[in-house]
Design a protein around this motif. Sequence first.
Motif, PDB file in Angstrom:
ATOM      1  N   LEU A 144       0.824  -1.204   0.000  1.00  0.00           N
ATOM      2  CA  LEU A 144       0.000   0.000   0.000  1.00  0.00           C
ATOM      3  C   LEU A 144       0.860   1.257   0.000  1.00  0.00           C
ATOM      4  O   LEU A 144       0.572   2.228  -0.694  1.00  0.00           O
ATOM      5  CB  LEU A 144      -0.922   0.020   1.224  1.00  0.00           C
ATOM      6  N   ARG A 145       1.921   1.248   0.797  1.00  0.00           N
ATOM      7  CA  ARG A 145       2.735   2.457   0.937  1.00  0.00           C
ATOM      8  C   ARG A 145       3.495   2.797  -0.339  1.00  0.00           C
ATOM      9  O   ARG A 145       3.699   3.973  -0.647  1.00  0.00           O
ATOM     10  CB  ARG A 145       3.712   2.307   2.108  1.00  0.00           C
ATOM     11  N   ASP A 146       3.951   1.785  -1.080  1.00  0.00           N
ATOM     12  CA  ASP A 146       4.754   2.103  -2.257  1.00  0.00           C
ATOM     13  C   ASP A 146       3.936   2.116  -3.545  1.00  0.00           C
ATOM     14  O   ASP A 146       4.487   2.247  -4.637  1.00  0.00           O
ATOM     15  CB  ASP A 146       5.951   1.167  -2.388  1.00  0.00           C
ATOM     16  N   GLY A 147       2.615   1.980  -3.434  1.00  0.00           N
ATOM     17  CA  GLY A 147       1.755   2.143  -4.593  1.00  0.00           C
ATOM     18  C   GLY A 147       1.543   0.904  -5.433  1.00  0.00           C
ATOM     19  O   GLY A 147       0.823   0.954  -6.434  1.00  0.00           O
ATOM     20  N   ARG A 148       2.144  -0.215  -5.054  1.00  0.00           N
ATOM     21  CA  ARG A 148       1.881  -1.432  -5.821  1.00  0.00           C
ATOM     22  C   ARG A 148       0.460  -1.929  -5.593  1.00  0.00           C
ATOM     23  O   ARG A 148      -0.063  -2.719  -6.390  1.00  0.00           O
ATOM     24  CB  ARG A 148       2.893  -2.515  -5.449  1.00  0.00           C
ATOM     25  N   ALA A 149      -0.176  -1.514  -4.517  1.00  0.00           N
ATOM     26  CA  ALA A 149      -1.580  -1.852  -4.253  1.00  0.00           C
ATOM     27  C   ALA A 149      -2.334  -0.573  -3.909  1.00  0.00           C
ATOM     28  O   ALA A 149      -1.757   0.375  -3.359  1.00  0.00           O
ATOM     29  CB  ALA A 149      -1.691  -2.857  -3.112  1.00  0.00           C
ATOM     30  N   ASP A 150      -3.615  -0.549  -4.240  1.00  0.00           N
ATOM     31  CA  ASP A 150      -4.476   0.584  -3.918  1.00  0.00           C
ATOM     32  C   ASP A 150      -5.275   0.351  -2.648  1.00  0.00           C
ATOM     33  O   ASP A 150      -5.699   1.302  -1.984  1.00  0.00           O
ATOM     34  CB  ASP A 150      -5.465   0.827  -5.069  1.00  0.00           C
TER      35      ASP A 150
END
Length: 302
Positions: A144-150
């Motif tokens: 979540l933090r690095d944007g690979r998941a929303d």
Amino acid sequence: MDTLETRELRYFVAVAEELHFGRAAERLGMAQPPLSRAIQQLERRLGVCLLQRNRRGVRLTGAGEVLLHEGRAALDATAAAARRTRRSGGADSPGGPRGRLVLAVKAAASHELLRKLLDAYAAEPDSAEIEVLPCGICEQEELLRDGRADVALMHTPWNSLAGFDSEALTTEGQVAVLPAGHPLAARETLSLADVRDVPDLPLARWPTRGTYAPGPGPEVHNQTQLAQLIALGRTVAVVPDSARSWLWAEHTAVPLTDAPPVVTHIVWPAHSRSLALAGLVRTAMTGSCLPSVSTRDSSDTT
């Protein structure tokens, strides 16, 4: 000057992590002299010393430690923004491509909840495409933090929800999963004390942020490995009640009377303004997609 360029942060983080200008330059694909000049210019602009250099090498100053921590977070946020922007495409424009959301879930967890959520959301008008991203133990936060998941399904007390927005969806008890032939498997219930110190059956150890707590039990990397070790009589595991869905014939699940409840949450970045994400969260909060075997804890929702 209070502004920093992404390029400067990348340069500094590389040097701060390598503590060696030559290795940092090689990592960045550039020559060492311009990298050294860039760090010196950054120090002059900020008015602080970030690195102490001598014949023995390079080390961070107190100010450098702060910039390393903040710089990593800023670079992660920038990368996350780029990833999420690309996924959103033209979803908010008339005739634009369909948006896409990446949903991170722990592999082999929340099967029924996930299936009902995906089915219910797909039936909504203008729903986005959902890519399910199975991940390892406690990896949802990093994704979540690095944007690979929303968005993610996360489980307390194991996952940290700090810095995210979330809604609690289901609450369930925990069970001990033992080899079917073990004497404890014949019990109707067990306590945590019953399974913590079994001489021939040490508790499996799960990683927390990449590290394992000390103990005699085996280090477990995934659910398949855990299932095999339990079936072979090498370990016992404490897992949510819904984990019964992946048990083998060689396993027995016994309810634990004093284990803390496991709460499954839908979790997303606090700054998100995604309309597709808002729609998915609304769908998750409806009773129609919640598993009938679990109970909603309304006191934990906001």
